[in-house]
Motif scaffolding. Structure first.
Motif, mmCIF file in Angstrom:
data_model
loop_
_atom_site.group_PDB
_atom_site.id
_atom_site.type_symbol
_atom_site.label_atom_id
_atom_site.label_comp_id
_atom_site.label_asym_id
_atom_site.label_seq_id
_atom_site.Cartn_x
_atom_site.Cartn_y
_atom_site.Cartn_z
ATOM 1 N N ASP B 123 0.831 -1.242 0.102
ATOM 2 C CA ASP B 123 0.068 0.193 0.050
ATOM 3 C C ASP B 123 0.923 1.090 -0.109
ATOM 4 O O ASP B 123 0.680 2.172 -0.744
ATOM 5 C CB ASP B 123 -0.856 -0.039 1.179
ATOM 6 N N HIS B 124 1.810 1.228 0.858
ATOM 7 C CA HIS B 124 2.694 2.399 1.199
ATOM 8 C C HIS B 124 3.605 2.689 -0.431
ATOM 9 O O HIS B 124 3.556 3.798 -0.653
ATOM 10 C CB HIS B 124 3.657 2.207 2.084
ATOM 11 N N ILE B 125 4.143 1.503 -0.819
ATOM 12 C CA ILE B 125 4.832 1.633 -2.051
ATOM 13 C C ILE B 125 3.958 2.030 -3.301
ATOM 14 O O ILE B 125 4.562 3.025 -3.925
ATOM 15 C CB ILE B 125 5.542 0.344 -2.183
ATOM 16 N N ARG B 127 1.269 4.147 -3.050
ATOM 17 C CA ARG B 127 1.240 5.594 -3.063
ATOM 18 C C ARG B 127 2.267 6.271 -3.374
ATOM 19 O O ARG B 127 2.209 7.333 -3.808
ATOM 20 C CB ARG B 127 0.352 5.634 -1.560
ATOM 21 N N ARG B 128 3.214 5.971 -2.782
ATOM 22 C CA ARG B 128 4.741 6.613 -2.989
ATOM 23 C C ARG B 128 4.988 6.932 -4.291
ATOM 24 O O ARG B 128 5.276 7.959 -4.830
ATOM 25 C CB ARG B 128 5.867 5.715 -2.097
ATOM 26 N N TYR B 129 4.931 5.659 -5.000
ATOM 27 C CA TYR B 129 5.126 5.683 -6.310
ATOM 28 C C TYR B 129 4.196 6.486 -7.274
ATOM 29 O O TYR B 129 4.576 7.158 -8.167
ATOM 30 C CB TYR B 129 5.157 4.293 -6.934
ATOM 31 N N ARG B 130 2.860 6.305 -7.303
ATOM 32 C CA ARG B 130 1.906 6.642 -8.175
ATOM 33 C C ARG B 130 1.332 8.113 -7.572
ATOM 34 O O ARG B 130 0.832 8.984 -8.351
ATOM 35 C CB ARG B 130 1.092 5.976 -8.317
ATOM 36 N N LEU B 131 1.337 8.398 -6.102
ATOM 37 C CA LEU B 131 0.741 9.725 -5.940
ATOM 38 C C LEU B 131 1.776 10.603 -5.690
ATOM 39 O O LEU B 131 1.823 11.891 -6.054
ATOM 40 C CB LEU B 131 0.025 9.685 -4.538
ATOM 41 N N ASP B 132 2.857 10.180 -5.107
ATOM 42 C CA ASP B 132 4.108 11.038 -4.821
ATOM 43 C C ASP B 132 5.179 11.354 -5.987
ATOM 44 O O ASP B 132 5.937 12.086 -5.932
ATOM 45 C CB ASP B 132 4.761 10.774 -3.469
ATOM 46 N N GLY B 133 4.891 10.272 -6.863
ATOM 47 C CA GLY B 133 5.840 10.390 -8.121
ATOM 48 C C GLY B 133 7.186 10.027 -7.634
ATOM 49 O O GLY B 133 8.202 10.515 -8.389
ATOM 50 N N GLN B 136 11.195 3.891 -8.379
ATOM 51 C CA GLN B 136 11.498 2.789 -7.693
ATOM 52 C C GLN B 136 12.766 2.710 -6.867
ATOM 53 O O GLN B 136 12.827 2.146 -5.682
ATOM 54 C CB GLN B 136 11.498 1.450 -8.704
ATOM 55 N N ALA B 137 13.880 3.209 -7.352
ATOM 56 C CA ALA B 137 15.098 3.162 -6.898
ATOM 57 C C ALA B 137 15.233 3.966 -5.529
ATOM 58 O O ALA B 137 15.756 3.579 -4.511
ATOM 59 C CB ALA B 137 16.301 3.816 -7.681
ATOM 60 N N VAL B 150 10.793 -3.917 -4.227
ATOM 61 C CA VAL B 150 9.879 -2.725 -4.569
ATOM 62 C C VAL B 150 9.121 -3.207 -5.937
ATOM 63 O O VAL B 150 7.876 -2.847 -5.978
ATOM 64 C CB VAL B 150 10.613 -1.356 -4.940
ATOM 65 N N GLU B 151 9.854 -3.501 -6.969
ATOM 66 C CA GLU B 151 9.014 -3.935 -8.222
ATOM 67 C C GLU B 151 8.165 -4.824 -7.793
ATOM 68 O O GLU B 151 7.011 -5.081 -8.669
ATOM 69 C CB GLU B 151 10.097 -4.400 -9.263
#
Lengths: 73, 171
Positions: B123-125, B127-133, B136-137, B150-151
């Motif tokens: 869930d956190h990952i 949101r971080r990826y798609r909402l906060d932009g 992955q690295a 992560v992937e």
């Protein structure tokens, strides 16, 4: 659904996911993959729509939370 | 690489990368119109307010991807309008606003619970990826986990959300 179709959907989803990374730079690899078959572009576009739908849906929740006027009890 | 300021630096990059960009645009749905699409894309970039671009090549490919998404969105909403117009005989003109709000709220709840069901890290990952932009690295180093973890977590979220969308669309 055939194995081939579900593999294609999976591969397209992986591309849409990787492209969402601001550091994505495998554009030539994406071009090459899309060139393999017209079905790849259709699958990629469907995957992009899924991705954008999920992000937009969650973003609305965040906007509502950030704006006190929109808050519902 | 030193940031190249302004559109002249970008234009030089565009000329250098022209064949790669055309290949991408053609494969990405522009087909034989790739040259025209690249021309339109450049007009769009050149008319935007100037700002420093850290990586001009990435910037141009990203702009090309976004441009193809814009074209697709415009085409599909035009087709939808046409379809609605043809189907209008006995159908209501539009979904009432109240109903749309309800649908949106229900979809949001479904998305939130689908993500929660995958565990707090996924869930956190997502949101971080798609909402906060955040890439992955960077997420991997924030959490002190490997890039492949992560992937894999993102893949779980993407798969689940795609299944959810299919389900919601067929209900």
């Amino acid at each position: 659904m055939t194995t081939h179709q579900s593999e294609l959907i999976e591969a397209a989803r992986l591309w849409a996911m990787r492209v969402a990374d601001p550091a994505f730079d495998a554009w030539d690899e994406l071009s090459a993959w899309l060139e393999l078959s017209p079905a790849h572009l259709a699958a990629y576009e469907a995957a992009v729509e899924d991705d954008e739908w999920a992000a937009a849906t969650l973003a609305k929740a965040q906007a509502t939370r950030d704006d006190p006027h929109q808050r519902r009890s | 690489m030193v940031a190249q300021a302004g559109s002249s630096g970008l234009h030089a990059t565009l000329l250098n990368e022209r064949s790669r960009l055309l290949r991408f645009l053609a494969a990405r749905g522009a087909g034989h119109e790739a040259e025209d699409v690249l021309h339109d894309l450049w007009q769009k970039i050149a008319s935007a307010p100037e700002r420093p671009v850290a990586d001009p090549i990435s910037y141009l490919f990203r702009a090309a991807e976004n441009h193809m998404r814009d074209i697709r969105r415009a085409t599909s909403s035009r087709e939808k309008r046409q379809f609605d117009w043809q189907a209008m005989g006995d159908a209501p003109e539009d979904t009432p606003a109240g109903e749309r709000v309800l649908v949106a709220r229900e979809q949001l709840q479904q998305v939130q619970s689908a993500l929660a069901a995958l565990g707090s890290r996924v869930d956190h990952i997502f949101r971080r990826y798609r909402l906060d932009g955040v890439g992955q690295a960077d997420i991997a180093s924030e959490l002190g986990i490997s890039l492949s973890s992560v992937e894999k977590d993102l893949q779980k979220a993407y798969r689940m959300l795609a299944e959810l969308r299919t389900k919601l669309n067929t209900e």
